[in-house]
Each structure stands twice: as structure tokens, then as C-alpha cells.
Design a protein around this motif. Structure first.
Motif, PDB file in Angstrom:
ATOM      1  N   CYS A   1      -4.588   0.308   0.327  1.00 13.11           N
ATOM      2  CA  CYS A   1      -5.307  -0.799   0.923  1.00 13.11           C
ATOM      3  C   CYS A   1      -6.676  -0.317   1.409  1.00 13.11           C
TER       4      CYS A   1
ATOM      5  N   CYS B   1       0.861  -1.183   0.000  1.00 16.24           N
ATOM      6  CA  CYS B   1       0.000   0.000   0.000  1.00 16.24           C
ATOM      7  C   CYS B   1       0.898   1.234   0.000  1.00 16.24           C
TER       8      CYS B   1
ATOM      9  N   CYS C   1      -6.608   2.102   4.463  1.00 19.03           N
ATOM     10  CA  CYS C   1      -6.241   3.479   4.142  1.00 19.03           C
ATOM     11  C   CYS C   1      -7.381   4.191   3.406  1.00 19.03           C
TER      12      CYS C   1
ATOM     13  N   CYS D   1       0.417   3.196   3.664  1.00 21.83           N
ATOM     14  CA  CYS D   1       0.821   2.634   4.959  1.00 21.83           C
ATOM     15  C   CYS D   1       1.950   1.604   4.823  1.00 21.83           C
TER      16      CYS D   1
HETATM   17 ZN   LIG Z   1      -2.630   1.231   3.667  1.00 20.65          ZN
END
Ligand SMILES: [Zn+2]
Length: 969
Positions: free
Chosen positions: A959, A939, A962, A942
Motif C-alpha cells: 500500500c 497489502c 508502506c 501491513c
Molecule cells: Zn501496507
């Protein structure tokens, strides 16, 4: 480059970096101490955050009574160690709510300053110098030195009553000292007696050590002399008899058979001989000299003496020095019988005969041996160096001119001369006249320690000595010490307020004269003694006798000055306690200030002036050597703070690093300091600073009033962090209470690095950065960080006072207190304590460490970058770990206590089938750990590897977690 281009990626989509909650703080990564510390010090003084804070406290008084440094010379590491230790203690006590008034002192009288003044003048100026002029110059010099040293102390962040320090030259101080002296006089503890001092016949004055020179090429007429024995003590006679040596009982016959051999380089002192001293531990031999007599000499010296005396010496018997004590002998030149006595360790077999001619009026060791053995102080030499009538047939001879040859002739005639030879050695000369000096007993003033020795020993017993060895040291010294010679033939000091009868004999020293002079000094200062004549110095009742009295010219030993500080300061001034809670000085002060203060306080009030005495060692270089200019290893505290000429080699570390050094060392012994140690300390300082900065930087949007999560609702990891903080706070408090600051240093370092940086804050990153600002998993972490930073600032405040205040000034939210020092010592809220958390989390920390080692292994083979690239499978092999995992599973917070997040990996599987494709694995008693590459896609926001990345049309590189965060913004 515009912001837009920089933040956009290749496809032109916006960067998600700005959607993270990044660090924001005005608390600098670098201390910039040269500028910042003085700013903080100004802030303190403008807001009364210093001594005033201690005065306002309502708790019981805490008195750390300052031992006065000598008001001369630049500050060195010894001052730093001493003053910073005191300040750490005072600041801690202020934070604890004790009423603290710390009055700094300076020792201002004495010879070194007198000499500084004299050295600054030429010959003519010195000739024109009157005592009062000298005193005015010396006072000005001392005050200037005090100002300079004070500025240095202030720059170190020391809090004290700088406006009203105590100086031993202040009139109220001098008056208090006279009062102590007076009370000792009235209790019968002060007497006048003879004591040998360096005396210059050429200038007819006593000289101090500093006024002596030792020119090359001095030669003395040394003589070996035999004193005939008169009587043997029974134990000696028995011991000799066992060795087969039988001696005649008749005195004349004995004297011809047995003689004690001595050696002296000053034959002129032989008329003053009152004893022969031996070392009780040495072996002494009776040797046959081939002329029908037995000589007593040290056994180790038989061979060398046989050579020197040019005769065979045959050993007949050997006895310990202790057995010789009590043997009496006849003076070979005078009608006098004297004893052999036990001297001390100064009696060696390095030269002479091992038996020492003892003339208590003409030598310091001789004097002390005389005191111990009850010998009188005979001094048959007048001020000009002429032998007096007491020298019998030698009266009228001058000791530096014709006395020696005449006495040597007389010894030869008496058959007592064994050998005469010229002897070259160091010999003291008068620095002004360049003529030899002598030791000569003069009238001095003494404090009779015998009068209160037992009381002093009892007082020592009631004091707490840290380290405990201090008690034995001072006890032994007080037990064995002779009387205290308190008079000096100097000008720069407090006068001994006595009047001598001009026609000789009596002295005037009583309650009336003492009270009168004390009052005069309280009003005018001690200069009054030199400014006024007898008529004005005597009390009114004695005014008509002024003609017959002459005021004394002696001053008091400066140890009497500083030793009276309890009377002038801690027992007299408001807000202080007597006996003081604490005296804290270098370990050499058992001989010095601790002792002089004890003796005066016991003599006057029957108790010690302190309840506890703490001692510190001395500052050495990194190799454990003494600092000296010639070795080039001197560390200057100012250079540590401000940096040296080459700031690359000697960077400016600031006062806090100096203070951190003081806290880091075991000061009960000597302590090392140098460039390498400073670099390490600066590193520790930076770690504490960066941890604090991280805590502050993540609180920029936190408002405790609205955002705090109650402790009982916090996730397990957060509650454990508070429990751990509580433990550390307890231990640090205990370290300060027991004055073991090096434990504070170790605990602090461990807490910041191991507990916070490497564990709690490492795990917290995801919660802090990635979550939405007001997410519970973020606010709970911020709650803990806010609780910790406020306490961490308090815990470091006694030592790292500037950093602590800097943290406080950079708290991103409102607090009640303007300064950290108004907050008081940090306390642990009851709901922080939950020891049940310690055990399972300890297991999980160990698991985390084991996983990290396997990941590190992969990284070192470059098979893995960040730990989030990894997936981990764990199979427990140990019931404790198993139950810790179950505990976490059952009690853990869904958002914050995921073991996967604690391990900083993207996927975690507990148990299950072994994995096929492994990067690494490890099996031990606790667990099987398998590492493979995480599945899914990274991702962009993150950095977790997730299988749902790419499934979200609005944010195809993120993701689901997020996406949710962004959608809620
Ligand atoms: Zn993420």
C-alpha cells in the motif's frame, strides 16, 4: 534452506517481513525458574539487594516481628503462606522507603525435640543420658533443623537477617526471657501452686501427653454414688415448690430425701471430692427411685439410668442446672460438706448422670472448675500413688491396687452405692513402664493472670486486629482464662531459676538471685543451670548457705519462651520497634503466641508488644479438606518450586508462582491449594510475563533520553493508557496498604489482560511493527510502554520479586538503578492524570467490543479471517457514543487515534447510507454495526486492504503507506 530462498516469494521478490519492527528481547517467554530464580537471588546477595536495602532506607522504622516456627520437620504450605505474606509486606515497606529489619526466629525448646533425641537412642543410651547431655543433643538437633528450614525460606525469595536469626536457645535470648520472668516475679505475678498433671506412680514422675499410651482392654471399676443433700438454696427450693415438690428443711431429713447422683471410673478419687459440677444449660430432674428418695440426674438420662440402676425412676420435677448451684451435700465417707457448682460444656449427657464428681487435685476439668469456684486443690495421694492422711480412713491404700475395692465397700456400707460395674475405656499408661498413670496435683509455677487481666484487656482494645473478629476471640480468651501454668517437668528448656530449701518450705527467688542467674545465662547460656551446682549458681551473698538450697529442675513452658521474644528481639535489637508495627500468624495463635506475648508484655510493661495483629487461615486441599498423608493430598512447597518426580504431572513452577498463590487467596479464611489451582496460577503468571515480554520486546531500539515524547504531546489513546495505569497504581497501592493482596492479584490480572493485551497493545501492533522505527506514532507508543514496564515491574516486585528483577535486568536501555528494588515504590507523575479521558474512551471501548462480537460472529461462520479483512459501518443511536466519536474526531491524533485502527479493520464508515452487501450486522440501543468484506487488495506488509495496492511500481504488493515507510529507510 538459505535465508534468501526462505524469504523470497514465488516471484522471487524479497520478503517485507524483515522491514517490520519485530519483537527483540532477552527476556524469555518461559520463566525457567529452577535456574533463573537462584541466579537472581545470587545477584541480590552479591549486590546487597535484600535486607541491607531495608536497613539503608531513611524512612521511619517498620517492624514486622517474626513469630518463631518450631524448629522441627520439613516446611509445609502453612510455612509458605506465613513467610511469603510477611515477605510481601516487608518488600512493599522497603520499596516505600521504610527502614525494615526483619529478623527471622525459631522456637527451639520443648518436648517434641526432646522426644526426637530420646527416640534416636537405645535403652542403654537413654539410661546413661544426663540432663546436660540431653540438652547438648537437643540443641544440635534444633540447630540442624533451623538450617534446613532456613534454606527453604531462602529459596522462596524471603529476605531476612539470615546471618543473625533469633533462636530461643541463644544465650542472649534465654537471658532476656529470665529477665521477663524475674520482672514478673518482682511485680508479684508469679506464684507456686498445685495443679494436676499426668503422673506415673510406677516411675514417680510427671508425664507429658506425648509420653502416654492408650492400650486396648483397660477396664475400670466404675461406680454410681448418691451424695445426700444438706441444704437447698432458696431459689431452688422455690422452683421445686412451684412444681409441687416440698422438701424438709432439716438437714438430716433432707439428706435422706434428696441426693445427687454421680458416676466415676476412679473411686480412689472420691476422698478428694470437693464438689459436684453441673452444666448450667442442661435440664436436671428429681426422680423418685422407689426407695423413698429423690435422686438428681440429667433429665435426658432418666431412661438409660433406670436401666443401669435396675429400678424405676419417676420424674417429679425438672430444673435448669444453673438453679442447682449452691446446693450443698455431705460426703458419704468423710465428715465434709461440699457444694454443687457450675462446671462447663465438658459436662454432657453422653454417659454417667450429668452431674460430675469433682476432685480438683485429680483432673484438669476438675481443676479449672475448682479455680473458677474458689475450691482448694486437694491431693491426698503421694508420689508412689499411696493415699495420705488427708484421705482419712483410707490412708495407706494404693490407688492403683487396693484403694478401689476398699472405698467401694465403704460406699456400700454407707448406703451411698447405687451401682457398681466394670467399664472399658481408653486410659493413659506410662509409655516406658507400661503401667497405668493417674492425674495428681503437683507443685507448679503459675503466672497470675488476675493480677493484670484488666490491663491486658485494655491493651487488646488498643491493638488493631485484622480481621476484626480476632479482637473478640482473644478478648474472650483472656477474659475467661485461668492462671497460666508456666512450669514443665522437662529438661530441654529454660530453667525456672528457683532454689528450694532442702528442709522443705521456703523458696529462694528474689532480685539478687534473678539478676545473678540472668547474668550467668547471658554469659554461658541456660546449660549453666545444669552444669554448675548450687554454690556456683547462687549470688555471692548466699554462697555460705549453698548447702541448704537445692536448685529446681523445672523448665518453663515453651509459650513463655516464644512469648518473651518482644523482650529478646524487638525491644532489644537495633533497627526494630517495640511495640512492633505488626505480628502476623495463623489464627490459632490467639490462643498461643499472640496471647503469651501479650501477657508477658503487659505484665512487665503494661502494654501490648504489637500495634497491629494480622491473622491468616490454614492451607487446605482443593476440596477444602485438611492435608494429610493418608488422604494423599499434601502439597509440598518444594515440589511446587522444583517440580515433582513426574514433571508432567507436577511441573516446576518456581517460587514466584508459590508467591502468586499467596497473593491470590483471601488469607483471612482457610485457603485451598492443589494441582488445578496451580495450573490456573501458572496461567496468570504467564499472562503477566508475556505482557511484560511484549513491552520489553518493543523497546529494543528505544532510548528514553532521545526518543521520549512529552506526555502532553502524546495521542489520546496513549494519554488514556497512562491515566488508566495511574488508576491501577492507586488501587494496587491501596491494596498493599490494607494488606488485601488478593485485590492486587485481581487488579494485576485485569490490567495485563484487559487493558494492555486485549486493548492497548492489540491496537498498538500496527504502530509498533509497521511504522518506520522513529515515526512519531511509534515513538509515542514506545514512550508509554517504557513508562509502564518500569512501573509494572515495581508494582509486582513485592509478590513476583523474581520476575520483577528479571524485567529490570532485561530493560533494553540504561537506567540509574541496578535493581528494581532500588527504584522505590512506583509513583504516578502528575501529568498522567486526566480523568476526562476515561468517559469517552470507555464508550469507544464498548463500541470496539460490540464490533468485535459481530466480527467474531462472521469468523465463526468462516466468512472472515483476520479483522483487517473487514469493512465496518457504524451509525450511532446514542448521544454519549455520538459525543465520544466527535471528541475523538476533534482531539484525536491523526496518526494514532484513528478509530479504524482502534477497531483493527481496513475500512470504517461513520454514518451514511446502509450498505447493501453485508456479512453481518447488529443493531442495539447504542449503534447499528454493519460488516462487509473490505474493498481493495491486501497489502503484503501491513495486511491492510487498500485500494492503492498495485499502483506502486517499486513495491507492487504494498500500500502507499508502506511504500512511504520503505522509501524513508
Ligand atoms: Zn501496507
Amino acid at each position: 534452506m538459505s535465508k534468501e530462498t526462505r524469504d523470497a516469494n514465488a516471484e522471487g521478490r524479497p520478503s517485507y517481513k524483515d522491514t517490520l519492527n519485530l519483537l527483540q528481547t532477552s527476556f524469555g517467554m518461559r520463566a525457567n525458574a529452577v535456574k533463573r530464580e537462584p541466579e537472581l537471588q545470587s545477584f541480590w546477595s552479591e549486590n546487597g539487594i535484600d535486607l541491607k536495602l531495608g536497613l539503608q532506607n531513611s524512612g521511619p522504622i517498620f517492624t514486622l516481628h517474626d513469630g518463631p516456627p518450631y524448629a522441627n520437620g520439613p516446611l509445609h504450605m502453612g510455612h509458605a503462606l506465613n513467610k511469603v505474606l510477611k515477605d510481601v509486606i516487608n518488600k512493599y515497606q522497603i520499596l516505600r522507603g521504610r527502614k525494615v529489619r526483619y529478623i527471622p526466629g525459631w522456637d527451639c525448646h520443648g518436648l517434641p525435640i526432646e522426644l526426637k533425641v530420646l527416640q534416636s537412642m537405645d535403652q542403654d543410651q537413654r539410661q546413661a543420658l544426663t540432663p546436660i547431655k540431653l540438652r547438648k543433643k537437643a540443641a544440635a538437633y534444633a540447630r540442624k533443623q533451623v538450617d534446613g528450614q532456613m534454606k527453604g525460606f531462602q529459596r522462596w525469595g524471603i529476605w531476612a537477617d539470615w546471618q543473625e536469626p533469633y533462636l530461643t536457645l541463644q544465650k542472649n535470648y534465654e537471658a532476656a526471657q529470665i529477665k521477663v520472668f524475674g520482672e514478673m516475679v518482682l511485680k508479684g505475678h508469679i506464684y507456686r501452686g498445685l495443679k494436676p498433671v499426668h503422673w506415673s506412680p510406677s516411675s514417680q514422675t510427671a508425664l507429658a501427653e506425648a509420653e502416654l499410651e492408650y492400650p486396648d482392654g483397660h477396664t475400670s471399676p466404675s461406680v454410681y454414688v448418691a451424695f445426700p443433700a444438706v441444704e437447698l438454696p432458696a431459689p431452688l427450693r422455690d422452683a421445686l415448690s412451684t412444681e409441687g415438690v416440698e422438701l424438709p428443711g432439716d438437714a438430716d431429713a433432707l439428706g435422706k430425701t434428696l441426693q445427687v447422683a454421680i458416676w466415676t471410673t476412679t473411686p480412689w478419687t472420691l476422698p478428694a471430692n470437693l464438689a459436684v459440677s453441673v452444666n448450667e444449660r442442661l435440664d436436671y430432674a428429681l426422680v423418685d427411685d422407689g426407695e423413698g428418695r429423690l435422686l438428681v440426674v440429667a433429665a435426658d438420662l432418666i431412661d438409660s439410668l433406670a436401666t443401669t440402676l435396675e429400678r424405676p425412676l419417676v420424674r417429679k420435677a425438672t430444673v435448669k442446672g444453673a438453679l442447682l448451684s449452691g446446693l450443698t451435700y455431705r460426703h458419704p465417707l468423710l465428715d465434709r460438706t461440699s457444694p454443687v457448682v457450675i462446671g462447663g460444656e465438658y459436662i454432657t449427657t453422653e454417659s454417667g448422670t450429668g452431674l460430675v464428681h469433682t476432685a480438683p487435685g485429680h483432673g484438669v476439668d476438675d481443676f479449672h472448675t475448682g479455680q473458677k469456684n474458689g475450691l482448694p486443690v486437694l491431693c491426698p495421694v503421694d508420689e508412689a500413688g499411696t493415699l495420705t492422711d488427708e484421705a482419712g480412713p483410707f490412708a495407706g491404700l494404693n490407688v492403683l491396687k487396693d484403694a478401689n475395692p476398699v472405698i467401694i465397700d465403704a460406699l456400700e456400707t454407707a448406703g451411698a452405692l447405687l451401682k457398681q460395674e466394670a467399664y472399658g475405656h481408653r486410659y493413659p499408661y506410662d509409655w516406658r513402664t507400661k503401667k497405668p498413670t493417674i492425674f495428681r496435683a503437683t507443685e507448679q509455677w503459675f503466672a497470675s493472670v488476675d493480677g493484670f487481666r484488666q490491663q491486658a484487656l485494655d491493651a487488646i482494645d488498643r491493638v488493631e486486629w485484622t480481621p476484626a473478629s480476632g479482637r473478640n476471640r482473644i478478648e474472650a480468651m483472656v477474659k475467661e482464662r485461668g492462671d497460666w501454668c508456666i512450669s514443665r517437668q522437662r529438661t530441654w528448656g529454660v530453667p525456672i531459676p528457683v532454689f528450694y530449701n532442702r528442709s522443705g518450705g521456703d523458696v529462694l527467688l528474689n532480685a539478687d538471685t534473678l539478676a545473678h542467674i540472668e547474668a550467668l545465662i547471658a554469659e554461658h547460656g541456660a546449660d549453666v543451670w545444669w552444669e554448675k551446682d548450687e554454690a556456683d549458681l547462687l549470688p555471692p551473698a548466699y554462697a555460705d548457705q549453698a548447702e541448704q538450697w537445692r536448685k529446681g529442675t523445672d523448665t518453663m513452658d515453651v509459650w513463655f519462651d516464644s512469648g518473651s521474644s518482644w523482650a529478646a528481639v524487638s525491644s532489644q535489637q537495633e533497627g526494630l520497634g517495640y511495640p512492633a508495627d505488626l505480628y502476623l500468624e495463623g489464627s490459632d495463635q490467639h490462643r498461643g503466641w499472640f496471647q503469651s506475648s501479650l501477657l508477658t508484655s503487659v505484665a512487665v510493661n503494661g502494654h501490648a508488644p504489637y500495634q497491629r495483629v494480622l491473622t491468616h487461615g490454614f492451607a487446605l486441599d482443593e476440596k477444602g479438606r485438611k492435608m494429610s498423608k493418608s488422604l494423599g493430598n499434601v502439597v509440598d512447597p518444594m515440589v511446587i518450586i522444583e517440580g515433582g518426580k513426574n514433571q508432567k504431572q507436577e511441573p516446576a513452577y518456581g517460587a514466584d508462582v508459590l508467591r502468586l498463590w499467596v497473593s491470590s487467596v483471601d488469607y483471612s479464611a482457610d485457603v485451598p491449594i492443589g494441582a488445578g489451582i496451580l495450573r490456573q496460577l501458572a496461567d496468570v503468571y504467564r499472562k503477566v510475563r508475556n505482557t511484560s515480554r511484549y513491552l520489553l520486546g518493543n523497546l529494543h531500539d528505544f532510548n528514553p533520553a532521545d526518543d521520549t515524547i512529552p506526555v502532553e504531546k502524546l495521542p489520546l489513546l496513549d494519554r488514556w493508557m497512562l491515566q488508566r495505569t495511574a488508576e491501577v497504581m492507586d488501587e494496587i497501592t491501596e491494596a498493599f496498604e490494607s494488606y488485601e493482596f488478593f485485590r492486587f492479584f485481581q487488579l494485576l490480572q485485569n490490567f495485563c489482560v484487559t487493558d494492555l493485551s486485549n486493548f492497548y497493545l492489540d491496537i498498538a501492533k500496527d504502530r509498533l511493527y509497521v511504522s518506520a522505527p522513529s515515526d512519531r506514532r511509534r515513538r509515542s507508543c514506545q514512550t508509554v510502554m517504557s513508562l509502564i514496564i518500569e512501573r509494572l515491574a515495581g508494582l509486582i516486585a513485592p509478590v513476583l520479586c523474581h520476575m520483577a528483577e528479571d524485567i529490570w535486568q532485561n530493560l533494553p536501555y540504561e537506567v540509574e538503578e541496578t535493581s528494581i528494588f532500588q527504584r522505590g515504590w512506583p509513583t504516578v507523575p502528575a501529568d498522567w492524570r486526566d480523568p476526562s479521558l476515561s468517559e469517552p474512551i470507555q464508550r469507544l471501548r464498548e463500541l470496539r467490543a460490540a464490533v468485535n462480537r459481530v466480527l467474531e460472529d462472521c469468523r465463526s461462520r468462516q466468512e472472515l479471517g483476520a479483522s483487517l479483512e473487514a469493512a465496518v459501518r457504524i451509525e450511532t443511536r446514542n448521544p454519549e457514543l455520538e459525543s465520544a466519536l466527535n471528541w475523538l474526531n476533534e482531539n484525536g491524533d491523526a496518526e494514532a487515534d484513528g478509530l479504524r485502527d482502534w477497531l483493527l479493520v481496513s475500512q470504517l464508515q461513520l454514518g451514511g447510507e446502509p450498505w447493501a452487501e453485508l456479512l453481518a450486522d447488529q443493531t442495539d440501543d447504542t449503534a447499528i454495526i454493519e460488516v462487509s468484506r473490505a474493498r481493495g487488495i491486501k497489502c503484503e506488509r501491513c495486511w491492510h486492504y487498500e485500494s492503492d495496492v498495485g499502483q506502486h511500481t517499486q513495491h507492487p504488493t504494498l500500500c502507499g503507506r508502506c511504500c512511504n515507510v520503505l522509501n524513508r529507510r
